[in-house]
Scaffold this motif. Sequence first.
Motif, mmCIF file in Angstrom:
data_model
loop_
_atom_site.group_PDB
_atom_site.id
_atom_site.type_symbol
_atom_site.label_atom_id
_atom_site.label_comp_id
_atom_site.label_asym_id
_atom_site.label_seq_id
_atom_site.Cartn_x
_atom_site.Cartn_y
_atom_site.Cartn_z
ATOM 1 N N ASN A 1 0.825 -1.208 0.000
ATOM 2 C CA ASN A 1 0.000 0.000 0.000
ATOM 3 C C ASN A 1 0.859 1.258 0.000
ATOM 4 O O ASN A 1 0.525 2.239 -0.658
ATOM 5 N N ARG A 2 1.959 1.263 0.698
ATOM 6 C CA ARG A 2 2.859 2.421 0.700
ATOM 7 C C ARG A 2 3.430 2.642 -0.704
ATOM 8 O O ARG A 2 3.550 3.764 -1.164
ATOM 9 N N ARG A 3 3.799 1.577 -1.383
ATOM 10 C CA ARG A 3 4.361 1.684 -2.719
ATOM 11 C C ARG A 3 3.315 2.253 -3.675
ATOM 12 O O ARG A 3 3.607 3.108 -4.499
ATOM 13 N N ASN A 4 2.070 1.816 -3.556
ATOM 14 C CA ASN A 4 1.005 2.328 -4.419
ATOM 15 C C ASN A 4 0.718 3.797 -4.138
ATOM 16 O O ASN A 4 0.448 4.565 -5.052
ATOM 17 N N ASP B 1 3.383 5.801 -5.805
ATOM 18 C CA ASP B 1 3.205 5.788 -7.256
ATOM 19 C C ASP B 1 2.107 6.759 -7.677
ATOM 20 O O ASP B 1 2.207 7.414 -8.708
ATOM 21 N N GLU B 2 1.055 6.859 -6.874
ATOM 22 C CA GLU B 2 -0.023 7.782 -7.197
ATOM 23 C C GLU B 2 0.438 9.230 -7.056
ATOM 24 O O GLU B 2 -0.064 10.110 -7.727
ATOM 25 N N ARG B 3 1.377 9.484 -6.180
ATOM 26 C CA ARG B 3 1.852 10.849 -5.960
ATOM 27 C C ARG B 3 2.798 11.328 -7.063
ATOM 28 O O ARG B 3 3.041 12.510 -7.201
ATOM 29 N N THR B 4 3.363 10.385 -7.816
ATOM 30 C CA THR B 4 4.278 10.792 -8.888
ATOM 31 C C THR B 4 3.476 11.132 -10.128
ATOM 32 O O THR B 4 2.442 10.538 -10.409
ATOM 33 N N THR B 5 3.950 12.076 -10.841
ATOM 34 C CA THR B 5 3.305 12.449 -12.100
ATOM 35 C C THR B 5 4.339 12.346 -13.211
ATOM 36 O O THR B 5 5.530 12.545 -12.991
ATOM 37 N N ILE B 6 3.829 12.032 -14.365
ATOM 38 C CA ILE B 6 4.727 11.907 -15.504
ATOM 39 C C ILE B 6 4.678 13.224 -16.280
ATOM 40 O O ILE B 6 3.622 13.682 -16.700
#
Length: 130
Positions: free
Chosen positions: A106-109, A112-117
């Motif tokens: 859950n921490r990894r997800n 990942d949601e906080r990063t933007t491309i």
Amino acid sequence: MALSGLKRMLVGEKMPDKNDPKYKERYEREVAAGRKFAKATRIDRIAARVQCFADRHKELFLIIVFGFAGICLALNIYRMARVYSHCHSARTATEIQDSVLRTKYNRRNITDERTTIISGNNNNIREKTR
């Protein structure tokens, strides 16, 4: 082992009487050893002082003794009630490991949601937003 030896081990021996001539010498040796131990550890002096206090202050001694016993009983009942009402379910090692893996996943997800491309010049750059 003979049958009588087994019976003696399970049932025990008859309690010897201190006036019985068969056990008199053994009884005297055990009493002498007990007195020697009490004298060496000075338990005999402590016992004599407690006995003198009890003779002088009978009611106070009884209050102290029964008060101590009552407090111990109350503390035991309190601890038993606290343990009984705790009701903590036991978790197995597998359940603990699964919960640890779930939290890591859950921490990894979440990260990942906080990063933007951000796309620019045909290069994909990941940038963490805070």
